[in-house]
Design an enzyme around this catalytic site. Structure first.
Site, PDB file in Angstrom:
ATOM      1  N   ASP A  13     108.307  22.767  13.382  1.00  0.00           N
ATOM      2  CA  ASP A  13     106.925  23.243  13.421  1.00  0.00           C
ATOM      3  C   ASP A  13     106.429  24.083  12.390  1.00  0.00           C
ATOM      4  O   ASP A  13     105.859  24.955  12.453  1.00  0.00           O
ATOM      5  CB  ASP A  13     107.007  24.249  14.511  1.00  0.00           C
ATOM      6  CG  ASP A  13     107.753  23.600  15.830  1.00  0.00           C
ATOM      7  OD1 ASP A  13     107.309  22.574  16.013  1.00  0.00           O
ATOM      8  OD2 ASP A  13     108.572  24.231  16.488  1.00  0.00           O
ATOM      9  N   LYS A  16     104.153  20.653   9.120  1.00  0.00           N
ATOM     10  CA  LYS A  16     104.482  19.377   8.358  1.00  0.00           C
ATOM     11  C   LYS A  16     103.453  18.306   8.471  1.00  0.00           C
ATOM     12  O   LYS A  16     103.216  17.812   7.868  1.00  0.00           O
ATOM     13  CB  LYS A  16     105.680  18.572   8.830  1.00  0.00           C
ATOM     14  CG  LYS A  16     107.046  19.326   8.283  1.00  0.00           C
ATOM     15  CD  LYS A  16     108.282  18.378   8.809  1.00  0.00           C
ATOM     16  CE  LYS A  16     108.445  18.121  10.245  1.00  0.00           C
ATOM     17  NZ  LYS A  16     108.674  19.362  11.128  1.00  0.00           N
ATOM     18  N   GLY A  40     106.300  16.907  17.478  1.00  0.00           N
ATOM     19  CA  GLY A  40     105.092  17.039  17.711  1.00  0.00           C
ATOM     20  C   GLY A  40     104.274  17.326  16.594  1.00  0.00           C
ATOM     21  O   GLY A  40     104.609  18.176  15.915  1.00  0.00           O
ATOM     22  N   HIS A  41     103.384  16.499  16.073  1.00  0.00           N
ATOM     23  CA  HIS A  41     102.499  16.848  14.969  1.00  0.00           C
ATOM     24  C   HIS A  41     100.748  17.000  15.400  1.00  0.00           C
ATOM     25  O   HIS A  41     100.431  16.364  16.326  1.00  0.00           O
ATOM     26  CB  HIS A  41     102.347  15.519  13.957  1.00  0.00           C
ATOM     27  CG  HIS A  41     103.501  15.402  13.335  1.00  0.00           C
ATOM     28  ND1 HIS A  41     103.886  14.306  12.478  1.00  0.00           N
ATOM     29  CD2 HIS A  41     104.405  16.222  12.830  1.00  0.00           C
ATOM     30  CE1 HIS A  41     104.927  14.191  11.855  1.00  0.00           C
ATOM     31  NE2 HIS A  41     105.342  15.601  12.304  1.00  0.00           N
ATOM     32  N   ARG A 142     127.146   2.480  21.673  1.00  0.00           N
ATOM     33  CA  ARG A 142     126.860   1.229  21.588  1.00  0.00           C
ATOM     34  C   ARG A 142     126.492   0.485  22.929  1.00  0.00           C
ATOM     35  O   ARG A 142     126.805  -0.736  23.169  1.00  0.00           O
ATOM     36  CB  ARG A 142     128.035   0.505  20.918  1.00  0.00           C
ATOM     37  CG  ARG A 142     127.895   0.798  19.264  1.00  0.00           C
ATOM     38  CD  ARG A 142     129.315   0.600  18.829  1.00  0.00           C
ATOM     39  NE  ARG A 142     130.145   1.685  19.466  1.00  0.00           N
ATOM     40  CZ  ARG A 142     131.343   1.890  19.332  1.00  0.00           C
ATOM     41  NH1 ARG A 142     132.164   1.042  18.436  1.00  0.00           N
ATOM     42  NH2 ARG A 142     132.249   2.661  19.918  1.00  0.00           N
ATOM     43  N   GLN A 223     111.099  16.858  13.256  1.00  0.00           N
ATOM     44  CA  GLN A 223     112.028  17.974  13.292  1.00  0.00           C
ATOM     45  C   GLN A 223     112.279  18.545  12.001  1.00  0.00           C
ATOM     46  O   GLN A 223     111.467  18.673  11.069  1.00  0.00           O
ATOM     47  CB  GLN A 223     113.418  17.485  13.860  1.00  0.00           C
ATOM     48  CG  GLN A 223     113.398  17.470  15.521  1.00  0.00           C
ATOM     49  CD  GLN A 223     112.954  15.994  15.870  1.00  0.00           C
ATOM     50  OE1 GLN A 223     113.464  14.994  14.943  1.00  0.00           O
ATOM     51  NE2 GLN A 223     112.165  15.926  16.782  1.00  0.00           N
ATOM     52  N   THR A 299     104.882  20.072  21.911  1.00  0.00           N
ATOM     53  CA  THR A 299     105.368  19.231  22.792  1.00  0.00           C
ATOM     54  C   THR A 299     105.377  19.955  24.348  1.00  0.00           C
ATOM     55  O   THR A 299     105.222  19.346  25.100  1.00  0.00           O
ATOM     56  CB  THR A 299     106.864  18.674  22.241  1.00  0.00           C
ATOM     57  OG1 THR A 299     106.423  18.300  21.040  1.00  0.00           O
ATOM     58  CG2 THR A 299     107.184  17.544  23.059  1.00  0.00           C
ATOM     59  N   LEU A 331     100.160  30.944   5.205  1.00  0.00           N
ATOM     60  CA  LEU A 331     100.157  32.443   4.585  1.00  0.00           C
ATOM     61  C   LEU A 331      99.233  33.015   5.126  1.00  0.00           C
ATOM     62  O   LEU A 331      99.248  34.546   5.040  1.00  0.00           O
ATOM     63  CB  LEU A 331      99.829  32.016   2.857  1.00  0.00           C
ATOM     64  CG  LEU A 331     100.002  33.248   2.076  1.00  0.00           C
ATOM     65  CD1 LEU A 331     101.539  33.870   2.207  1.00  0.00           C
ATOM     66  CD2 LEU A 331      99.540  32.817   0.457  1.00  0.00           C
ATOM     67  N   GLY A 415      95.012  27.638   5.798  1.00  0.00           N
ATOM     68  CA  GLY A 415      94.198  27.722   7.158  1.00  0.00           C
ATOM     69  C   GLY A 415      94.730  26.370   7.802  1.00  0.00           C
ATOM     70  O   GLY A 415      95.308  25.562   7.215  1.00  0.00           O
TER      71      GLY A 415
HETATM   72  P1  IMP Z   1     116.153  17.965  21.692  1.00  0.00           P
HETATM   73  O1  IMP Z   1     115.780  17.187  20.298  1.00  0.00           O
HETATM   74  O2  IMP Z   1     115.144  17.605  22.732  1.00  0.00           O
HETATM   75  O3  IMP Z   1     117.468  17.252  22.096  1.00  0.00           O
HETATM   76  O4  IMP Z   1     116.316  19.327  21.619  1.00  0.00           O
HETATM   77  C1  IMP Z   1     117.293  19.986  20.653  1.00  0.00           C
HETATM   78  C2  IMP Z   1     116.742  21.139  20.203  1.00  0.00           C
HETATM   79  O5  IMP Z   1     115.725  20.710  18.941  1.00  0.00           O
HETATM   80  C3  IMP Z   1     116.093  22.217  21.009  1.00  0.00           C
HETATM   81  O6  IMP Z   1     116.137  23.483  20.413  1.00  0.00           O
HETATM   82  C4  IMP Z   1     114.549  21.543  20.604  1.00  0.00           C
HETATM   83  O7  IMP Z   1     113.601  22.822  20.811  1.00  0.00           O
HETATM   84  C5  IMP Z   1     114.695  21.389  19.173  1.00  0.00           C
HETATM   85  N1  IMP Z   1     113.677  20.515  18.749  1.00  0.00           N
HETATM   86  C6  IMP Z   1     113.644  19.304  18.912  1.00  0.00           C
HETATM   87  N2  IMP Z   1     112.440  18.583  18.409  1.00  0.00           N
HETATM   88  C7  IMP Z   1     111.662  19.529  17.744  1.00  0.00           C
HETATM   89  C8  IMP Z   1     110.751  19.889  16.984  1.00  0.00           C
HETATM   90  O8  IMP Z   1     109.784  18.699  16.750  1.00  0.00           O
HETATM   91  N3  IMP Z   1     110.279  20.959  16.400  1.00  0.00           N
HETATM   92  C9  IMP Z   1     110.764  21.924  16.981  1.00  0.00           C
HETATM   93  N4  IMP Z   1     111.974  21.929  17.420  1.00  0.00           N
HETATM   94  C10 IMP Z   1     112.350  20.807  17.984  1.00  0.00           C
END
Ligand code: IMP
Length: 424
Positions: A13, A16, A40-41, A142, A223, A299, A331, A415
C-alpha cells in the site's frame, strides 16, 4: 527502450499504483507476475478513480499490452468482474493476456483461507481471506488447477472434481465447515473458462518478443518486500515473492532485462494485518496520518496501522531487491505535523544498537526504534512541481531519507493525482 520494475518496499500500500501508472503511460507492455486479488491498486485519472485487483494498471492506457504472468493466482470471477466494469466505463480489455500456467483460485481456496484463519485463533495471520495462500499451497503441492485447465472444459471438470472432493473432506472433517456444492461450482467455473479463453496467451513468449522489438516494458509488483514469503516478516507475509527476483520467475523473463528497479515507499510506514511493527504510532499523530492519508485498505477496507518512517526496512528493501531508485510517496500527508521522526537504528534488549533489519520476527519483536527528530512543515506542497519548490524542512527530510536508505530518491509523491509527482 526501457525495462522498469516497480516494487513495494514496506508492507504494501505504498501507492505503487500511481507510480506504476506514470510508468505505464510510457510502457508498451505492462506485466503483473505474482500475487492475486489480495492486491489492490487505486489509480486516480482526472475525475475518475479506478480500483484494480488483478488487471495490470496499463489497461488504462489504450495501446499498452497487459500481461498476467504464470506466477499470478487468478480468481476467475474477480477478473471477469474487473473486465466487465472497465468495459462499462469505456476501457477495452482486448489487450489483456493471461498465461495458461497461472493457477486458478477456486471457491474452496477462499473457504479454506477463512477456516484456517479461524482455526489459528490468536495466532491468525490476518490474511485477506481471498484464498491466496491455499491456492499457492496447491500449486506447490502440484495439485493445482491452472488457467489452461479452466479453459478446457473436460480437463477442468476432471481436475476440479478430484480436487473439490478432497477439499470438501478437509472442510468438513478437519474444520467442521460446510461442504461446497461441487456440481454447481464446476458449472459456474466452466462458464468463466469459456469467457476467459480469448485472453489466454504465453506471457513469457510475448515479453521476449516485445523485448527483442525494443519495446518499453514495465513489471508492476504487487504486495511488497516485507510481505515476501522468505524476506518478509514471516509468518505475517503473503505466499509469493513480491521481490524484483520474483517478478522474473513469475513472468518467465531473464533478470538482465531490467534497466531500473524502482522501490516505492511512503514518507511514513503503514501495514495491515498482524505482526511486529517497531515504529507503530498509538497516539493522535497516528490517527492524524491515517485520516489525512486515507489509510484504509483498498481490498478489505481495514484501517491500516501507522508508524514513522523506518530506514532499516527500506534499506533492507534496497538490498534484497537491488533497487536502483526510490520513490517516496505521500509526503503531503505529513503536512501539519510539527516534528517528523525517522527511525535510524534499533536497540536490542541487551542495549546493542543494530542498523540491519533483523532476519526473524522474534528478534524484530524485541527491538526498540532509535529516532532522529526533524522539523515538520505546514505549507501545502500538493502543487510543487520540482524539488526546489519544496519547503526547506521537506528537502532536508528527503535528503536524510536518501542517505539513510542508500538509494537515489528519484520520485516524490505530493498528492493523489497522477500528475502530483516530482521527478528528479
Ligand atoms: P494473504 O496474501 O491474503 O494471504 O495475506 C497475508 C498477509 O499479506 C496479510 O497480512 C495481508 O494483509 C497482507 N497483504 C496481502 N496482500 C496485500 C497487499 O496488496 N497490500 C498490503 N497487504 C497485503
Amino acid at each position: 527502450m526501457a525495462v522498469n520494475i516497480v516494487i513495494g518496499t514496506q508492507w504494501g500500500d505504498e501507492g505503487k499504483g500511481k507510480v506504476i501508472d506514470v510508468y505505464a503511460g510510457r510502457a508498451d507492455v505492462v506485466v503483473r507476475s505474482q500475487g492475486g486479488n489480495n492486491a489492490g491498486h487505486t489509480v486516480v485519472l482526472g475525475e475518475e478513480t479506478y480500483k484494480l485487483n488483478l488487471i495490470p494498471s496499463g489497461i488504462l492506457h489504450k495501446n499498452a499490452l497487459c500481461l498476467i504472468g504464470a506466477g499470478v493466482v487468478i480468481n476467475p470471477k474477480t477478473i471477469l468482474k474487473e473486465i466487465d466494469e472497465l468495459e462499462k466505463r469505456g476501457i477495452t480489455c482486448d489487450n489483456l493476456r493471461i498465461d495458461p500456467r497461472a493457477h486458478v483460485v477456486m471457491p474452496w481456496h477462499v473457504e479454506l483461507d477463512g477456516l484456517s484463519e479461524k482455526f489459528r485463533g490468536e495466532m491468525d495471520i490476518g490474511t485477506t481471506r481471498r484464498g491466496i495462500g491455499p491456492c499457492y499451497t496447491d500449486k506447490y503441492e502440484r495439485s493445482g488447477i491452472r488457467i489452461y485447465d479452466l479453459i478446457h472444459t473436460e480437463l477442468f471438470e476432471r481436475k476440479a472434481k478430484q480436487s473439490g472432493k478432497l477439499k470438501n473432506k478437509i472442510i468438513t472433517a478437519v474444520y467442521e465447515g460446510q461442504a461446497l456444492d461441487l456440481n454447481s461450482v464446476i458449472e459456474e467455473y466452466k462458464s468463466y473458462g469459456i469467457r476467459l479463453s480469448k485472453y489466454v496467451g504465453d506471457v513469457s513468449v510475448l515479453i521476449h518478443k516485445a523485448y527483442l522489438e525494443g519495446k518499453n516494458i514495465m513489471f508492476e509488483g504487487a504486495q511488497a518486500t516485507l510481505l515476501d514469503i522468505d524476506f518478509g516478516t514471516y509468518p505475517y507475509v503473503t505466499s509469493s515473492h513480491p521481490l524484483s527476483a520474483g517478478v522474473f520467475v513469475g513472468a518467465g523473463a531473464g533478470p538482465k532485462m531490467a534497466d531500473d528497479i524502482i522501490g516505492v515507499a511512503k514518507a511514513y510506514t503503514t501495514r495491515v494485518g498482524k505482526g511486529p511493527f517497531p515504529t507503530e504510532l498509538f497516539t493522535d499523530i497516528g490517527d492524524y496520518i491515517r485520516v489525512k492519508g486515507g489509510e484504509y485498505g483498498t481490498t478489505t477496507g481495514r484501517a491500516r496501522r501507522i508508524g514513522w518512517f523506518d530506514s532499516l526496512i527500506v534499506r533492507h528493501s534496497v538490498r534484497v531487491n537491488g533497487l536502483t531508485k526510490l520513490c517516496i510517496n505521500k509526503l503531503d500527508t505529513l503536512c501539519g505535523l510539527k516534528q517528523l521522526m525517522i527511525c535510524t537504528a534499533y536497540k536490542k534488549p541487551d542495549g546493542t544498537i543494530i542498523d540491519d533489519f533483523p532476519p526473524v520476527l522474534e528478534e524484530l519483536a524485541d527491538c526498540e526504534p532509535v529516532y532522529e527528530t526533524h522539523e515538520g512543515f505546514d505549507e501545502n506542497i500538493c502543487q510543487c512541481k520540482s524539488f526546489e519548490q519544496l519547503p526547506a524542512s521537506c528537502k532536508r527530510y528527503i535528503d536524510r531519507l536518501e542517505s539513510l536508505c542508500d538509494c537515489k530518491i528519484a520520485i516524490i509523491g505530493v498528492g493523489p493525482e497522477r500528475t502530483q509527482i516530482i521527478e528528479r
